[in-house]
Design a protein around this motif. Structure first.
Motif: not given
Length: 202
Positions: A111-116, A120-128
């Motif tokens: 979820l922290g990665g999702f917020a980041f 920054t305009g990146r894909s939320p899938w990178l957060a996983l």
């Protein structure tokens, strides 16, 4: 009947598939914490001993009062130790409370990665991809406060970028609170974000 806030409902509608993947995947990464009676995390026994002394200091059955006295100061590691101390009132076990805390850390990290990613305009899938990093060698060494601080840098940076894009008092308070939280977990993540804030001021 209690209804969820509209913003939460909109978020679930927009990112329902991501949420459906995140929760079981994060739970799978957290499951090994509950599969062993004693976790082989190098520094963890030291942390559990400190939390045990904090929680049971006034309990005559533990007989800790003659040797220790409680000193609650705003210092690194306080967030980890005190949160587990409070959870122990619910779980009746420091070990179980710490397992709950570590499970929450792993599950909530994306979820922290999702917020980041959103900031920054990146894909939320990178957060996983943060899930294997959440249980990296530093976690296996038992550096729980450090790991929490590093992952909390992501929402802290998201708040910082939002403040830089649109300066507001509310945004400044949010960045200040995130910075304080980082310090209370571990000083290295706090120093890192302080360096970034100083660099942005230039």
């Amino acid at each position: 009947m209690v209804q969820a806030p509209r913003g939460v409902l909109d978020f679930v509608k927009r990112h329902g598939f991501w949420l459906a993947v995140w929760l079981p995947l994060a739970s799978w990464f957290a499951y090994p914490l509950w599969s062993a009676r004693v976790l082989p995390l190098h520094d963890l026994p030291n942390h559990l001993a400190r939390i045990t002394a904090l929680h049971y200091l006034g309990n005559p059955r533990w007989n800790l009062a003659p040797y220790y006295e409680r000193s609650l100061q705003l210092v690194p590691y306080l967030a980890h130790f005190y949160l587990v101390h409070l959870l122990t009132y619910v779980t009746r076990s420091v070990t179980v409370a710490n397992l709950v805390f570590m499970t929450a850390y792993i599950v909530l990290t994306p979820l922290g990665g999702f917020a980041f990613a959103r900031a920054t305009g990146r894909s939320p899938w990178l957060a996983l991809l943060l899930l294997p990093l959440a249980v990296s060698i530093y976690f296996q060494w038992g550096f729980i406060g450090f790991c929490c601080g590093v992952m909390l840098m992501l929402p802290a940076l998201a708040a910082l970028f939002g403040l830089l894009d649109a300066p507001t008092l509310r945004g400044a308070i949010a960045v200040g609170l995130w910075t304080a939280a980082l310090y209370l977990f571990q000083i290295v993540p706090w120093a890192a974000i302080r360096f970034l804030i100083a660099a942005e001021r230039r």
